[in-house]
Design an enzyme around this catalytic site. Structure first.
Site, short mmCIF file in Angstrom:
data_model
loop_
_atom_site.label_atom_id
_atom_site.label_comp_id
_atom_site.label_asym_id
_atom_site.label_seq_id
_atom_site.Cartn_x
_atom_site.Cartn_y
_atom_site.Cartn_z
N CYS A 1 0.85 -1.19 0.00
CA CYS A 1 0.00 0.00 0.00
C CYS A 1 0.89 1.25 0.00
O CYS A 1 2.11 1.14 0.01
CB CYS A 1 -0.93 -0.02 1.21
SG CYS A 1 -0.05 0.16 2.79
N CYS B 1 3.10 1.29 2.96
CA CYS B 1 4.18 0.31 2.77
C CYS B 1 5.30 0.92 1.94
O CYS B 1 6.49 0.74 2.24
CB CYS B 1 3.67 -0.95 2.06
SG CYS B 1 2.44 -1.89 2.96
N ARG C 1 9.12 1.68 2.96
CA ARG C 1 10.28 1.25 2.17
C ARG C 1 11.26 2.41 1.99
O ARG C 1 12.48 2.21 2.03
CB ARG C 1 9.85 0.73 0.80
CG ARG C 1 9.16 -0.60 0.86
CD ARG C 1 8.73 -1.06 -0.52
NE ARG C 1 8.01 -2.32 -0.42
CZ ARG C 1 7.64 -3.05 -1.46
NH1 ARG C 1 7.93 -2.65 -2.68
NH2 ARG C 1 6.97 -4.17 -1.28
N CYS D 1 -5.71 5.76 3.81
CA CYS D 1 -4.50 6.29 3.18
C CYS D 1 -4.79 6.59 1.71
O CYS D 1 -5.80 6.17 1.16
CB CYS D 1 -3.34 5.31 3.34
SG CYS D 1 -3.58 3.72 2.55
N CYS E 1 -4.16 0.03 2.66
CA CYS E 1 -3.49 0.16 3.96
C CYS E 1 -4.19 -0.60 5.08
O CYS E 1 -3.54 -1.05 6.01
CB CYS E 1 -3.38 1.63 4.36
SG CYS E 1 -2.32 2.58 3.26
#
Length: 174
Positions: free
Chosen positions: A41, A44, A48, A105, A131
């Site tokens: 998502c 995510c 990262r 999100c 999300c």
């Protein structure tokens, strides 16, 4: 022990190990995405990016660990990345555990126009999931909950190493 920790930032290997832990986390993320077919998502993707900051911190520190400017630049990146990682993963956990139509999100990442990394490396930074979706758990923890654990570890180690290092600079041993 304090003396040992105090001298770690002046050596290349600890910085390389910091970068390698981040590379391991990024490799895990890609494994989850491409092998286990779990869609990342937007949060995510942001997580990262924070781990890429940890990798960059390790690489910067490894360039010239004897140079104080380089060393403290590595520390700054390490702290900033760990704090943002913790903040974003806590937000992610809140969305997962307290689903609400008012707490969602974005569908697209909000990167600066001068750094659209989701366009430069869509295979890594293009979100395709939601999300609030919990698609994986280990020991009853979701992926963002594990990232909270990881972020706290990164932050704790940074505080310990930095504190010992500063004390070692202020009060050198004889």
């Amino acid at each position: 022990m304090y003396q040992f920790i105090s001298n770690l930032p002046k050596q290349r290997l600890p910085w390389v190990l910091l970068a390698l832990t981040g590379i391991g986390l990024e490799a895990s993320a890609l494994f989850f995405q491409y092998v286990m077919e779990l869609s990342p998502c937007v949060l995510c993707v942001y997580e990262r990016v924070t781990i890429m900051g940890i990798i960059l911190a390790g690489l910067v520190g490894a360039i010239a660990p004897a140079n104080p400017f380089i060393r403290f630049s590595g520390f700054a990146l390490w702290f900033i990345s760990a704090i943002y990682s913790l903040r974003i993963s806590m937000e992610h956990v809140d969305i997962q555990l307290n689903p609400s139509p008012f707490s969602t999100c974005d569908f697209f990442p909000n990167f600066p126009s001068w750094a659209p990394i989701h366009e430069w490396a869509p295979w890594m930074f293009n979100p395709t999931g939601f999300c609030d979706e919990i698609s994986w758990q280990f020991l009853s923890y979701t992926m963002p909950q594990w990232l909270i654990v990881t972020s706290v570890i990164y932050l704790t180690v940074a505080v310990i190493v930095f504190s010992c290092h500063i004390i070692g600079l202020i009060k050198p041993t004889k």
